[in-house]
Write an enzyme that holds these catalytic residues in place. Structure first.
Site, short mmCIF file in Angstrom:
data_model
loop_
_atom_site.label_atom_id
_atom_site.label_comp_id
_atom_site.label_asym_id
_atom_site.label_seq_id
_atom_site.Cartn_x
_atom_site.Cartn_y
_atom_site.Cartn_z
N ASP A 172 0.84 -1.19 0.00
CA ASP A 172 0.00 0.00 0.00
C ASP A 172 0.89 1.26 0.00
OD1 ASP A 172 -2.92 1.03 0.43
OD2 ASP A 172 -1.82 1.96 2.08
N TYR A 280 -1.72 11.44 2.12
CA TYR A 280 -2.64 11.68 1.01
C TYR A 280 -2.73 13.16 0.68
CZ TYR A 280 -4.35 6.88 1.61
OH TYR A 280 -4.45 5.51 1.68
N HIS A 341 -7.32 -6.48 0.13
CA HIS A 341 -6.21 -5.52 0.08
C HIS A 341 -5.18 -5.81 1.17
CE1 HIS A 341 -4.21 -1.63 -0.44
NE2 HIS A 341 -4.27 -1.47 0.85
#
Length: 366
Positions: A172, A280, A341
């Protein structure tokens, strides 16, 4: 805002796009932020309406759960690199080669517990808390979490740990950083393993063909909004985070209550969520390259790479795993069907098997 994407698309249909096309992408980006914000606000309202009495209550979490004190996972140590103090958990003989683990969001060193136990016999395994996560220092400013700083963290961590190179294992957001380290500093990496994280060019290639991926990652745009994401994730005593692991995994037995307590304890600490989400918030920040980064990266990565992909990832399309031939010369791809995930925790036995097969020749040649 879209410079991070358009700069990675030289070999795609987006290459050489006109100023008008770039403007269109910027407009699309802002539209996605508005869309993400609306989704976030609706989620917030839904939670308050559903649980009006408990929506803003949180359980005090001042004492780490026992699983984080488990000495069988390794010893807890600290090291300074790139101006901050990093926490890491390590195991294995120091004379063995370094295997460095980089976790994703919202995780921390603990997400690698199954791999640390498996590979500590052949490597010096080190799982770090990345910048701002866990017990690693949390710089206070949003711009302390740009790509250049995150990349430099790893570049300086390897020698700070006493090594000249490593086997780099990532997942990730750890993979987002790791791909950039690999592209610019391949001499630091002997073998590269990445899980459920595409190379930036692969992600751009996917968007050029299928914008469905853009909407699959809608949360990225919601995370650009100040304070709202932290509020949503922590509401109703971190119900959203609980759901990520309980409902978002195919093997919930690997996320028992004690493991969930570890995650909730970690992200309930002051500033923890904001630091993690700042990754982010800095995605779209354009930075001037340093002198050491002026040399263009190679057209294809020569370091042997293993891409492992849990095919039931709801945020990243599984077909991106097979697109890495465009950027990697020595590539191995392994898909894991019926896996989420959270691949290294959801299917640890399979992940460990694929890693062992990939590393077998380098281990045997020592």
């Amino acid at each position: 805002m879209w410079d991070w994407l358009t700069s990675s698309t030289n070999s795609t249909k987006m290459a050489g796009q006109s100023a008008a096309a770039k403007l269109s992408f910027k407009i699309l980006g802002w539209c996605m932020i508005v869309f993400g914000g609306l989704c976030g606000v609706l989620a917030l309202i839904f939670t308050v309406v559903k649980n009006p009495r408990t929506a803003f209550k949180k359980t005090p979490r001042d004492v780490p759960p026992k699983c984080l004190q488990d000495s069988s996972l390794g010893s807890h140590e600290y090291v300074r690199a790139n101006g901050i103090k990093f926490h890491y958990v390590c195991a294995g003989d120091k004379s063995k080669p370094l295997m460095l683990f980089l976790h994703g969001f919202p995780e921390f060193w603990f997400s690698w517990r199954y791999q640390m136990n498996e590979f500590s016999k052949d490597f010096r395994v080190v799982a770090i808390d990345m910048r701002g996560y866990g017990e690693t220092e949390r710089p206070p400013n949003k711009l302390d979490y740009t790509f250049s700083k995150l990349k430099q963290d790893i570049v300086e961590l390897v020698p700070a740990l006493g090594y000249s190179k490593c086997t780099l294992v990532s997942h990730d957001w750890g993979g987002v950083v790791a791909w950039r380290v690999l592209s610019r500093y391949p001499e630091l990496i002997e073998r590269f393993i990445v899980m459920n994280c595409p190379h930036p060019k692969v992600y751009a290639m996917k968007l050029a063909k299928d914008w469905k991926q853009l909407f699959m990652s809608w949360y990225i745009f919601m995370f650009q909004i100040p304070k709202l994401p932290e509020l949503i994730i922590s509401m109703n005593d971190f119900e959203t985070m609980k759901g990520m692991f309980i409902n978002g995994t195919k093997n919930p037995d690997n996320f028992p209550p004690e493991v969930l307590k570890a995650y909730l304890y970690t992200f309930a600490q002051p500033g923890a969520l904001t630091a993690a989400i700042n990754y982010y918030r800095c995605m779209f920040k354009t930075e001037k390259s340093k002198a050491t980064d002026t040399t263009p990266p190679p057209k294809k990565i020569e370091v042997p790479c293993l891409v492992i992909w849990g095919d039931d990832d709801t945020a990243l399309s599984h077909d991106m795993a097979d697109m890495h031939e465009a950027v990697v010369a020595n590539l191995t791809v392994k898909h894991i069907p019926n896996c989420s995930h959270w691949v290294q925790q959801d299917a640890p036995e399979t992940v460990n098997q694929y890693m062992s097969e990939f590393l077998a020749d380098s281990i045997a040649s020592r």
